[in-house]
Design an enzyme around this catalytic site. Structure first.
Site, PDB file in Angstrom:
ATOM      1  N   SER A  20      35.553   1.252  12.341  1.00  0.00           N
ATOM      2  CA  SER A  20      36.763   1.472  13.139  1.00  0.00           C
ATOM      3  C   SER A  20      36.634   2.651  14.101  1.00  0.00           C
ATOM      4  CB  SER A  20      37.973   1.691  12.226  1.00  0.00           C
ATOM      5  OG  SER A  20      37.876   2.928  11.534  1.00  0.00           O
ATOM      6  N   LYS A  71      40.292   8.700  11.744  1.00  0.00           N
ATOM      7  CA  LYS A  71      40.793   8.218  13.043  1.00  0.00           C
ATOM      8  C   LYS A  71      40.836   9.388  14.018  1.00  0.00           C
ATOM      9  CE  LYS A  71      41.779   4.192  11.155  1.00  0.00           C
ATOM     10  NZ  LYS A  71      40.913   3.015  11.392  1.00  0.00           N
TER      11      LYS A  71
END
Length: 249
Positions: free
Chosen positions: A51, A92
């Protein structure tokens, strides 16, 4: 002649031993101190998904500095937990902080506080978002996070219908990622696209720690090797003096 030479060699031997011992002592302090300091400041994480590709790919080992959530700024890559996201460590990138207005896309770019953000960490030619992000004002004390791999990252965009529009409380941040250490890709690139919105975070002391450990190792090895070489040379000189024929000049 022989007695003078012996005394000189003995003096050089003592000085060499002292310097060797000093180098090894200093090396141990730097080497062990660097590791201890690093263990206090940093935590290792293994990233399980892509991701954050291409910045961080599945299986990469990263070092993240333990920081308070209040220290986090735009562009930082963070390790955090959020109960509604599975209550597990996630990695993230922060693209907006409390008070910011974020949306996407304008000319294929993320827009924060009316400014288009040049996200150099995305793959070349990749759009900032495929599905679009409605204009959202991030609540105070919270963060809006995206993965660098925008086509499949389960980030704030996947939780827009939740309370606070998919943002994460700053208190959920555990650490800020400084570097990828396996494979040895080094320090993360600076997220310069956010500079126009305010200051960026200052990288932690990882480079300084690395230098201390390397220099310490060199001093320990060098001091040990010098001591062994000096002792061997002194023994050879003493043997030569003893073997010198009587009456030689």
């Amino acid at each position: 002649m022989s007695s003078t030479t012996a005394r000189t060699d003995e003096g050089h031997g003592r000085l060499g031993s002292k310097l060797s011992g000093l180098a090894m002592a200093l090396g141990c302090v730097l080497f062990l101190g660097g590791f201890v300091w690093g263990a206090i400041l940093y935590r290792p994480y293994t990233v399980p998904t892509d991701s954050m590709s291409p910045t961080i790919v599945a299986g990469d080992r990263v070092l993240a500095q333990r920081v308070d959530g209040d220290e986090i700024k735009r562009g930082d890559v963070v390790v955090f937990r959020q109960a509604s996201w599975g209550d597990m460590p996630l990695v993230k990138r922060v693209v907006a902080v409390g008070g910011d207005t974020v949306s996407c896309c304008t000319d294929g770019k993320l827009v924060v506080n009316g400014k288009q953000i040049q996200e150099s960490y995305l793959r070349k030619g990749q759009l900032a978002e495929l599905t679009g992000i409605p204009s959202i004002t991030v609540p105070k004390g919270r963060l809006f996070l995206l993965g660098d791999e925008r086509t499949g990252s389960l980030d704030s965009t996947a939780h827009l219908t939740e309370a606070f529009n998919g943002t994460v409380d700053r208190s959920g941040v555990e650490a800020r990622v400084d570097a990828v250490v396996w494979p040895m890709n080094g320090m993360l690139a600076r997220p310069t696209g956010f500079e126009s919105l305010g200051g960026l975070s200052t990288p932690g002391p990882l480079r300084l720690l690395t230098v201390a450990i390397v220099v310490g190792g060199v001093l320990v090895l060098g001091g040990g090797a010098y001591g062994a070489i000096a002792d061997r040379a002194a023994k050879k000189r003493r043997s030569a003096v003893v073997a010198e024929p009587a009456g030689a000049r």
